[in-house]
Design a protein around this motif. Structure first.
Motif, mmCIF file in Angstrom:
data_model
loop_
_atom_site.group_PDB
_atom_site.id
_atom_site.type_symbol
_atom_site.label_atom_id
_atom_site.label_comp_id
_atom_site.label_asym_id
_atom_site.label_seq_id
_atom_site.Cartn_x
_atom_site.Cartn_y
_atom_site.Cartn_z
ATOM 1 N N LYS A 121 62.900 -38.462 -34.872
ATOM 2 C CA LYS A 121 63.747 -37.319 -34.520
ATOM 3 C C LYS A 121 65.220 -37.714 -34.681
ATOM 4 C CE LYS A 121 62.771 -34.774 -30.860
ATOM 5 N NZ LYS A 121 62.637 -33.426 -31.442
ATOM 6 N N PRO A 122 66.059 -36.822 -35.222
ATOM 7 C CA PRO A 122 67.488 -37.141 -35.321
ATOM 8 C C PRO A 122 68.065 -37.579 -33.976
ATOM 9 C CG PRO A 122 67.000 -35.165 -36.576
ATOM 10 C CD PRO A 122 65.745 -35.507 -35.835
ATOM 11 N N GLU A 123 68.931 -38.560 -34.024
ATOM 12 C CA GLU A 123 69.410 -39.230 -32.809
ATOM 13 C C GLU A 123 70.089 -38.279 -31.821
ATOM 14 O OE1 GLU A 123 72.387 -42.947 -31.715
ATOM 15 O OE2 GLU A 123 71.494 -42.829 -33.712
ATOM 16 N N ARG A 124 70.785 -37.280 -32.335
ATOM 17 C CA ARG A 124 71.590 -36.443 -31.438
ATOM 18 C C ARG A 124 70.749 -35.585 -30.493
ATOM 19 N NH1 ARG A 124 72.909 -32.618 -36.398
ATOM 20 N NH2 ARG A 124 72.701 -30.529 -35.516
ATOM 21 N N PHE A 125 69.466 -35.425 -30.798
ATOM 22 C CA PHE A 125 68.608 -34.599 -29.947
ATOM 23 C C PHE A 125 67.913 -35.396 -28.842
ATOM 24 C CE2 PHE A 125 68.239 -32.344 -34.165
ATOM 25 C CZ PHE A 125 69.139 -31.343 -33.834
ATOM 26 N N ILE A 126 67.954 -36.694 -28.922
ATOM 27 C CA ILE A 126 67.149 -37.519 -28.019
ATOM 28 C C ILE A 126 67.678 -37.492 -26.589
ATOM 29 C CG2 ILE A 126 66.190 -39.806 -27.596
ATOM 30 C CD1 ILE A 126 66.566 -40.332 -30.636
ATOM 31 N N ALA A 127 68.964 -37.783 -26.417
ATOM 32 C CA ALA A 127 69.541 -37.846 -25.067
ATOM 33 C C ALA A 127 69.394 -36.530 -24.299
ATOM 34 C CB ALA A 127 71.003 -38.275 -25.138
ATOM 35 N N PRO A 128 69.647 -35.352 -24.932
ATOM 36 C CA PRO A 128 69.459 -34.108 -24.181
ATOM 37 C C PRO A 128 68.021 -33.904 -23.690
ATOM 38 C CG PRO A 128 70.770 -33.704 -26.136
ATOM 39 C CD PRO A 128 70.261 -35.104 -26.255
ATOM 40 N N ILE A 129 67.047 -34.330 -24.487
ATOM 41 C CA ILE A 129 65.650 -34.205 -24.067
ATOM 42 C C ILE A 129 65.352 -35.140 -22.908
ATOM 43 C CG2 ILE A 129 63.264 -34.647 -24.765
ATOM 44 C CD1 ILE A 129 63.969 -33.537 -27.506
ATOM 45 N N LEU A 130 65.771 -36.392 -23.028
ATOM 46 C CA LEU A 130 65.528 -37.353 -21.958
ATOM 47 C C LEU A 130 66.179 -36.898 -20.660
ATOM 48 C CD1 LEU A 130 65.993 -40.753 -23.824
ATOM 49 C CD2 LEU A 130 63.872 -39.522 -23.355
ATOM 50 N N SER A 131 67.398 -36.392 -20.764
ATOM 51 C CA SER A 131 68.103 -35.914 -19.582
ATOM 52 C C SER A 131 67.413 -34.696 -18.981
ATOM 53 C CB SER A 131 69.549 -35.573 -19.948
ATOM 54 O OG SER A 131 70.247 -35.076 -18.832
ATOM 55 N N GLY A 132 67.029 -33.758 -19.846
ATOM 56 C CA GLY A 132 66.388 -32.536 -19.376
ATOM 57 C C GLY A 132 65.059 -32.768 -18.692
ATOM 58 N N LEU A 133 64.396 -33.858 -19.071
ATOM 59 C CA LEU A 133 63.070 -34.149 -18.510
ATOM 60 C C LEU A 133 63.104 -35.265 -17.466
ATOM 61 C CD1 LEU A 133 60.963 -33.939 -21.798
ATOM 62 C CD2 LEU A 133 61.234 -32.198 -20.021
ATOM 63 N N GLY A 134 64.299 -35.695 -17.098
ATOM 64 C CA GLY A 134 64.427 -36.709 -16.050
ATOM 65 C C GLY A 134 64.013 -38.103 -16.491
ATOM 66 N N LEU A 135 64.136 -38.390 -17.792
ATOM 67 C CA LEU A 135 63.729 -39.698 -18.313
ATOM 68 C C LEU A 135 64.920 -40.581 -18.684
ATOM 69 C CD1 LEU A 135 60.818 -38.606 -20.709
ATOM 70 C CD2 LEU A 135 60.643 -39.400 -18.336
ATOM 71 N N ASN A 136 66.127 -40.082 -18.478
ATOM 72 C CA ASN A 136 67.285 -40.888 -18.851
ATOM 73 C C ASN A 136 67.423 -42.087 -17.898
ATOM 74 O OD1 ASN A 136 67.766 -38.814 -17.012
ATOM 75 N ND2 ASN A 136 69.967 -38.967 -17.219
ATOM 76 N N GLY A 137 67.967 -43.172 -18.430
ATOM 77 C CA GLY A 137 68.135 -44.383 -17.640
ATOM 78 C C GLY A 137 66.967 -45.342 -17.694
ATOM 79 N N LEU A 138 65.887 -44.926 -18.334
ATOM 80 C CA LEU A 138 64.693 -45.781 -18.404
ATOM 81 C C LEU A 138 64.701 -46.692 -19.629
ATOM 82 C CD1 LEU A 138 61.910 -43.192 -17.440
ATOM 83 C CD2 LEU A 138 62.737 -45.096 -16.038
ATOM 84 N N PHE A 139 65.439 -46.305 -20.654
ATOM 85 C CA PHE A 139 65.319 -46.979 -21.950
ATOM 86 C C PHE A 139 66.559 -47.811 -22.278
ATOM 87 C CE2 PHE A 139 62.736 -43.147 -21.986
ATOM 88 C CZ PHE A 139 61.489 -43.677 -22.306
#
Length: 224
Positions: A121-139
């Motif tokens: 997936k293009p890089e610019r879409f990854i962070a918004p998805i992780l943030s929206g699903l509560g997965l940011n900070g894990l990777f």
């Protein structure tokens, strides 16, 4: 089977951690509508996901998983721009995590595993998805489909991850739902886990001979 001496877990995103097909389908159909072309059911578009945005939109323009050899490059370029704008506006509306993903990732991190994402997936879409699903900070590391010159099934992303994390391929496991994940891992001399759900073009993941096949993401806790 139980893996030993593994420190780094490399995860695919679409079809492995998250089901993004509904939002991708919405953006694809918005693109086709704007171009005056016929739209498709979500289930059909689901089968086209997994090789990045350009391939997805080319499949839509070709009405097939096999991209037409006569596809007009100017049309493809125009459609991609429309698609990317449409998807960016709706990147995490109906996208959800697969069962047990969030809790399992947090448990793996608490156990001391280093987690990374390697996706087409293009890089610019990854962070918004992780943030929206509560997965940011894990990777610890995120590598998108346009981060480097090549992407899965080429091993470049996996090799780059090893370099960035200062580990060997033997210390890592590639975890994904697609043949692209398994083939990239084999090319990088890395062990892999195949998941039976997700987007693998109607093929059984075990055809590509990952070291282990799982049906439930939570089962990673029992094999690591």
């Amino acid at each position: 089977m139980k893996f030993e001496n593994k420190n780094v877990l490399l995860f695919d995103l679409d079809g492995t951690l998250v089901d993004s097909a509904p939002d991708l389908a919405l953006a694809v159909n918005q693109t086709l509508t704007e171009l005056g072309m016929a739209t498709f059911d979500q289930d059909i578009i689901h089968g086209w996901v997994g090789n990045g945005a350009q391939v997805l939109i080319n499949r839509a323009l070709s009405s097939s998983v096999e991209v037409s050899k006569t596809l007009d490059s100017a049309l493809s370029e125009k459609a991609l721009a429309i698609f990317l704008a449409a998807y960016e506006a709706n990147v995490c509306v109906e996208t959800v995590t697969y069962p047990n993903v969030g809790d399992t990732l947090k448990a793996l991190k608490e156990k001391g595993f280093r987690l990374a994402i390697i996706t087409n997936k293009p890089e610019r879409f990854i962070a918004p998805i992780l943030s929206g699903l509560g997965l940011n900070g894990l990777f610890e590391l995120i590598i998108g489909g346009d981060t480097l010159a090549k992407r899965k099934p080429d091993p470049l992303q996996l090799n780059f991850a090893c370099e960035q994390l200062a580990v060997t391929a033997n210390e890592c496991i590639m975890i994904g739902d697609s043949k692209n994940d398994i083939l990239a891992a084999k090319a990088a001399n890395m062990q892999s886990v195949g998941l039976t759900y997700g987007y693998n073009y109607g093929e059984a993941i075990d055809v590509y001979q990952p070291e282990l096949v799982l049906t439930d993401f939570a089962d990673l806790l029992t094999v690591l």
